[in-house]
Each structure stands twice: as C-alpha cells, then as structure tokens.
Design a protein around this motif. Sequence first.
Motif, short mmCIF file in Angstrom:
data_model
loop_
_atom_site.label_atom_id
_atom_site.label_comp_id
_atom_site.label_asym_id
_atom_site.label_seq_id
_atom_site.Cartn_x
_atom_site.Cartn_y
_atom_site.Cartn_z
N HIS A 161 0.76 -1.13 -0.04
CA HIS A 161 -0.25 -0.08 -0.01
C HIS A 161 0.88 1.54 0.09
O HIS A 161 1.96 1.31 0.92
CB HIS A 161 -0.96 -0.23 1.31
N GLY A 193 -3.38 1.12 9.18
CA GLY A 193 -3.07 3.16 8.98
C GLY A 193 -3.61 3.98 10.11
O GLY A 193 -3.05 4.95 10.62
N THR A 335 -6.10 3.78 5.62
CA THR A 335 -6.06 3.02 4.78
C THR A 335 -7.17 1.61 3.95
O THR A 335 -8.22 1.19 5.17
CB THR A 335 -4.44 2.24 4.08
N TYR A 341 -8.33 3.04 0.16
CA TYR A 341 -8.69 3.58 1.59
C TYR A 341 -9.96 4.40 1.91
O TYR A 341 -10.72 4.14 0.45
CB TYR A 341 -8.07 5.54 1.58
#
Length: 459
Positions: A161, A193, A335, A341
């Motif tokens: 990512h 994230g 994320t 996202y």
Amino acid sequence: MTLSRRQLLQCVGAGVTLATVGNPVSASPPASTTETRRVFVHPRNGLLGDLLDVVEAVGGRTLLEYDNFEFVVVEVPSNRLEELTDAPAVAFVEDDGETKIPDGWSPSLLEFLLGPDRSDCSTHSDQRAPWGLERIGADEVDADGAGVDVGILDTGIQTDHCSLEVAGGRNFTGFGSPGDYEDRHGHGTHVAGIAGALDNGLGVVGTAPNADLYAVKVLDDDGNGRYSELIAGIDWCLSNDVELISMSLGGETESATVAEAIETAHAAGHLLLSAAGNGGNPGNGSCEAETMTYPATHENVLAVAAMDEDDTLASYSSVGDAVDLLAPGTDVESTFAGNEYAEASGTSIACPFVTGVAALVWEREQADGAGSNEAVRRTITETVEPVLESCEDGHGLVDARAALEAETDGDDSLADSGEGSTSTDGSEDGGLVGRAGTALEWVSDAITGVLEWVRGLGR
C-alpha cells in the motif's frame, strides 16, 4: 554475516522461519469419519511428552504447539473426549473458541483520495489527517513511534500500500502459507493505517507513522478466526520481541487458555490492547449492560471504547466495567486493501488510536524490546482528557499531547520503567523509580544502565 533482530523479522516476512510458534504439527487426518472436537489440552506438571502420548492413544492428533506455552491444540474424536479429559497426564481441556472482527463493520471507499491508477502512488491525493488524530493531539507531537514494534493481530495488512510499510509478519489462519499475511479483507489494513500510516504526503497519516508494523494474520479473509490462532499470534509476538500487541477483534466467551497467553505476555513486558466490542450500550452513562467482547474484559488488556466526533459515546460501542479508555471511532479515514482508502466506524477503529499513542510513549521510554508495559499503560491512563466522566469511557479520552508532556516533564509517577526494577519498599511496580532520590535508587538506575549496555552488545 550477523543479522539484526529486525532483519531476522523481515526474513520471516519473506517466508523464512525464525521461530516455530503456532506452527501446524504435521499429521495425517484421521481415517475415521467420527465427529471430532478441536480443543486446548493442558499438561499436568508441564509434562508435554506424556500429554502427546495420551492424545495419540485416544485417536486424536496434535494441530498446534507453541514456543511460549506448554498447552497444545488437538483434534480428538468427540466420543473419546471424556477419556482424554480424565487422563492422569491432563490438567484440563477447553474448547477452542471463535473470534472475529467486531460486528457491524461496514467501510465506505473514499474515491476522492485516489487517482485513475490505484497502483500508481503518484496519483494518490495529498495527505490528510483523520479527525481522530487531531482530536487526541497526535498531530501536534514530535514523537513518531520510531523503533517501536507494533503487532496488528487482524486479517493481515496490504504490504504494498502506498501509505503503509510492513516490517514483517506471519499467517496463522491455516489458509495459505505462513509467509502469506496479505490482507484480502480490508479490516487489518484499515486498523494498521490508523496506528501507523506513513507520514509521506500521500492519502492519510497514522498516529505513530514511524513505528514498525507487523502483520500478524489471525483472522481469515472473511474476518473470522479461532482463539488458538489468536494465541499463536501472541506467541509469535513474544518470541520476536514485538512490544505492542493490538487486537481489534473479539469472541463471545472467555477462555482460561487465552487468559494464560495474555498473562504470560503481560508478565514478559508486552502491552496488549483490544477493541471493547460493538455490542452497543443503553446510552445513559451506565455500564450494567456489560456488552464487551473477549479478550477486552481481561484485566491485563487495555480495552478501548469508541466516541463520535461530537464527543459522545458511539451508539455501537460496547460498555462494561473493564473499559479502560475512550478513543475516536466513528467515520474515521484510513488505508484499505486494494491500495485504497476508506471511512469506517467501530471500536476496532478506536483501538489502534490508543495503540499508536502507546507507541509514541514507548518511544519516549527509549526501551528496545518488551519491559515498559506498566509504565506506558500508567502514562496513557493517567493523562487522559475527561469527556464522558462515567464508566462508559473508563479513565477517559486518550490524549497524546498530555501523555508525551508527562514523559518530557519527568514526572516520577510516570517515569521510565526500566526492566525488572522494583520500588524502594521491595514491591514490584513496573520500575517507576525517580531519577533523583536515595542512594538505593541511584544504584538501581546504574545497574539497569549496565544491563541495557550488555544487552546492546548482543544486538
């Protein structure tokens, strides 16, 4: 060539076995079609060899052994379970319960953060800070979690990512190879994230953007798992000295076996955190409903409830006497799998905010490896912001600014723990000893420094 601990962990990420924690034991499935039960079996007096002989004698097979725990996971014919339980070599037997991501998790993709080619990082939008990050003041501190290992026990993490860097990990789900800890669900990547998305100008940024994230896959691609796999993840974190163990998951039943794993990890100096659950609440400031999931209810686990952006308890958030902290949990951007996202809600979202703050404080402790859990826990629970001022939020809202200011100020009650230190009255207190004090305290600090220096020679 001598590899550092972090390089060895990265080798694990490439499929090289560093430790045999949670590895399936090679065995042929039973030929019989008799109904079986999957259970934990605990040996009496620690005699694992005798225990394995008993399992074989009743027609069972051993599925999992652990590095740091003497109990095993076995599959045994249901009609011979009583025989196994009554064997002299067996202390007790317990069902292997189920765990999963909290109920009601429903992410919404944020297309505006992406360009036409998701794989091209240059087309991702400029970096944004989630509202929760700003609400707890993590955007105003200098610490970034550098050098702190964070185990995300979840559905895995997307390793390529654009807004994440994964230091390594392990897959314990039984699906795919041990080195396949990719997230094909999305939950683990979203959690990761919030805890530690990179501060690289793209997409979103996490609470501790320079922490080392480890993808410990204990939930399958549907978000389901077993307690035995959760324990395997904890076992791996112990063997590989991953300081923070973040669990945005839960089960409906308590487990003495999971409790043993938690207590062992806690005693070894690791900090364990968990989502409180999405079981809802009466909304009246009461915790009598007790809607939390396990292991959040364990006393050695920091349990995190969730709040909305208007500083009210989220309607989905579980409550109970075991709640420790409150954190943002509703409509939080982070994320997502597929190099995307998403915005999502839940106590599983609130938990990694606290994990990230714990990483910031751990960094300030300047401790390499486990050992500072009590000091860090005390710091983040004693520097909270009062919000609900009821049992619903435990101590209160986690506050990154206050936690780090307390560390910087050198407040004796929140000072660096060191490993294995004691208070002046001889009781164990997590090592919260003042820098200036009696001669005994000075000697203790000196010994701790020498031990840290010797440990450094071996790294």
